[in-house]
Motif scaffolding. Structure first.
Motif, PDB file in Angstrom:
ATOM      1  N   GLU A   1      -6.597  -4.927  -4.962  1.00 57.55           N
ATOM      2  CA  GLU A   1      -7.707  -4.121  -5.496  1.00 57.55           C
ATOM      3  C   GLU A   1      -7.558  -2.648  -5.086  1.00 57.55           C
ATOM      4  O   GLU A   1      -7.742  -1.734  -5.890  1.00 57.55           O
ATOM      5  CB  GLU A   1      -9.041  -4.712  -5.005  1.00 57.55           C
ATOM      6  N   VAL A   2      -7.164  -2.441  -3.832  1.00 64.08           N
ATOM      7  CA  VAL A   2      -7.005  -1.077  -3.327  1.00 64.08           C
ATOM      8  C   VAL A   2      -5.808  -0.370  -3.989  1.00 64.08           C
ATOM      9  O   VAL A   2      -5.871   0.805  -4.334  1.00 64.08           O
ATOM     10  CB  VAL A   2      -6.852  -1.099  -1.782  1.00 64.08           C
ATOM     11  N   ALA A   3      -4.722  -1.098  -4.186  1.00 63.42           N
ATOM     12  CA  ALA A   3      -3.475  -0.484  -4.671  1.00 63.42           C
ATOM     13  C   ALA A   3      -3.366  -0.443  -6.194  1.00 63.42           C
ATOM     14  O   ALA A   3      -2.394   0.086  -6.720  1.00 63.42           O
ATOM     15  CB  ALA A   3      -2.275  -1.227  -4.086  1.00 63.42           C
TER      16      ALA A   3
ATOM     17  N   ARG B   1      -7.573  -8.085  -1.536  1.00 61.53           N
ATOM     18  CA  ARG B   1      -8.160  -6.765  -1.248  1.00 61.53           C
ATOM     19  C   ARG B   1      -7.104  -5.674  -1.362  1.00 61.53           C
ATOM     20  O   ARG B   1      -7.379  -4.581  -1.865  1.00 61.53           O
ATOM     21  CB  ARG B   1      -8.819  -6.763   0.139  1.00 61.53           C
ATOM     22  N   THR B   2      -5.889  -5.980  -0.892  1.00 57.84           N
ATOM     23  CA  THR B   2      -4.798  -5.006  -1.019  1.00 57.84           C
ATOM     24  C   THR B   2      -4.527  -4.722  -2.497  1.00 57.84           C
ATOM     25  O   THR B   2      -4.338  -3.569  -2.896  1.00 57.84           O
ATOM     26  CB  THR B   2      -3.512  -5.544  -0.346  1.00 57.84           C
TER      27      THR B   2
ATOM     28  N   LEU C   1       0.826  -1.212   0.000  1.00 58.16           N
ATOM     29  CA  LEU C   1       0.000   0.000   0.000  1.00 58.16           C
ATOM     30  C   LEU C   1       0.859   1.260   0.000  1.00 58.16           C
ATOM     31  O   LEU C   1       0.493   2.275  -0.574  1.00 58.16           O
ATOM     32  CB  LEU C   1      -0.934   0.002   1.221  1.00 58.16           C
TER      33      LEU C   1
END
Ligand SMILES: Nc1ncnc2c1ncn2[C@@H]1O[C@H](COP(=O)(O)OP(=O)(O)O)[C@@H](O)[C@H]1O
Ligand SMILES: [Mg+2]
Lengths: 147, 122
Positions: free
Chosen positions: B63-65, B60-61, B40
């Protein structure tokens, strides 16, 4: 005409973050990202908001015993309010330092507990306030200016 | 250097676990980490992520990053639930028997770079 920054952000959505739900941890932040995707602003801003939300959500799951995340929106601003009623942070200056962490080995195995969460949140926010006191929980208010 | 996922899979002799239809997708650079906060903090959007972790937070990381694909090293395999989550996000996943060091070295030798080199950021 009033500059958009001066408009008070309005509540877009309030999410609940479940306690100790390691399998589900992070899904609220994904929902935040999806919610804001529909509003439509730059990918870079969306990424910053999602990173702030994700790190804050992980902290609420890991340390805060569950809590809530609310998303507020003004024309040129996203405000995230992340709250828990957990143990609070005894020494916030120390907690803000990169590398400082009370994470358990289980949390590290999940890929968290590098002591980078709060620094990541600070780096990706344009304004950050953290209110915390021992035994009374933690409230984090982060604002990201939309570009 | 943009590289197609099909090419990555072939260089790493990797088994594709999700996103079989997305192997024409290109990654621009690569990031290797077991700590998700590191991803991140430092990864750039459009990256390939190499990791030894295989839990839902990796997906999820990613997808976020803005990670474009994930390679699990040392033969790590995520659960069915993690693979399904990746499908939801259109995130290709693959697994290679190579260690983190060797997988990174093989990709570097082929020209893929990370963000800390000027060529990676170009
Ligand atoms: N919501 C919270 N409630 C209680 N303690 C917290 C909370 N958030 C962070 N902390 C404390 O601050 C430390 C640093 O947090 P952070 O920078 O996110 O790193 P990490 O989560 O990797 O430990 C944590 O290890 C924990 O001790
Ligand atoms: Mg943290």
């Amino acid at each position: 005409m009033t500059p958009p920054q001066d408009q008070e952000p309005e509540l877009l959505h309030a999410f609940t973050i479940a306690a100790n739900d390691f399998a589900g941890a992070g899904q609220v932040s994904i929902a935040v990202k999806n919610l804001l995707k529909e509003v439509g602003f730059s990918a870079q801003c969306l990424r910053r908001v999602a990173i702030v939300a994700f790190e804050a959500e992980m902290n609420v799951v890991m340390y805060g015993g569950g809590g809530g995340l609310s998303v507020y929106l003004a024309p040129a601003l996203v405000r995230l309010v992340v709250e828990d009623q957990g143990p609070g942070i005894p020494d916030l200056d120390l907690a803000m330092q990169e590398g400082w962490s009370t994470a358990t080995p289980e949390m590290r195995e999940m890929g968290f507990g590098a002591g980078m969460g709060l620094p990541n949140i600070k780096r990706n926010s344009d304004r950050l306030e953290i209110h915390t006191s021992p035994g009374r929980g933690t409230k984090l208010v982060a604002e990201i200016i939309l570009t | 250097m943009p590289v197609k996922l099909a090419q990555i899979a072939s260089w790493l002799q990797a088994e594709v676990l999700s996103g079989h239809a997305l192997l024409e997708r290109e990654v621009l650079l690569a990031h290797a980490a077991d700590m998700m906060s590191d991803v991140l903090a430092f990864s750039h959007p459009g990256s390939l992520l190499l990791t030894g972790l295989a839990n839902p937070q990796v997906v999820r990381t990613a997808e976020v990053a803005g990670i474009r694909a994930v390679v699990f090293v040392r033969g790590k395999r995520p659960s069915e639930a993690v693979t399904l989550l990746a499908q939801e996000f259109d995130l290709p996943l693959m697994t290679t028997a190579y260690s983190m060091f060797d997988a990174c070295g093989l990709l570097f030798a082929q020209g893929l770079r990370g963000w800390s080199l000027p060529e990676g950021r170009a």
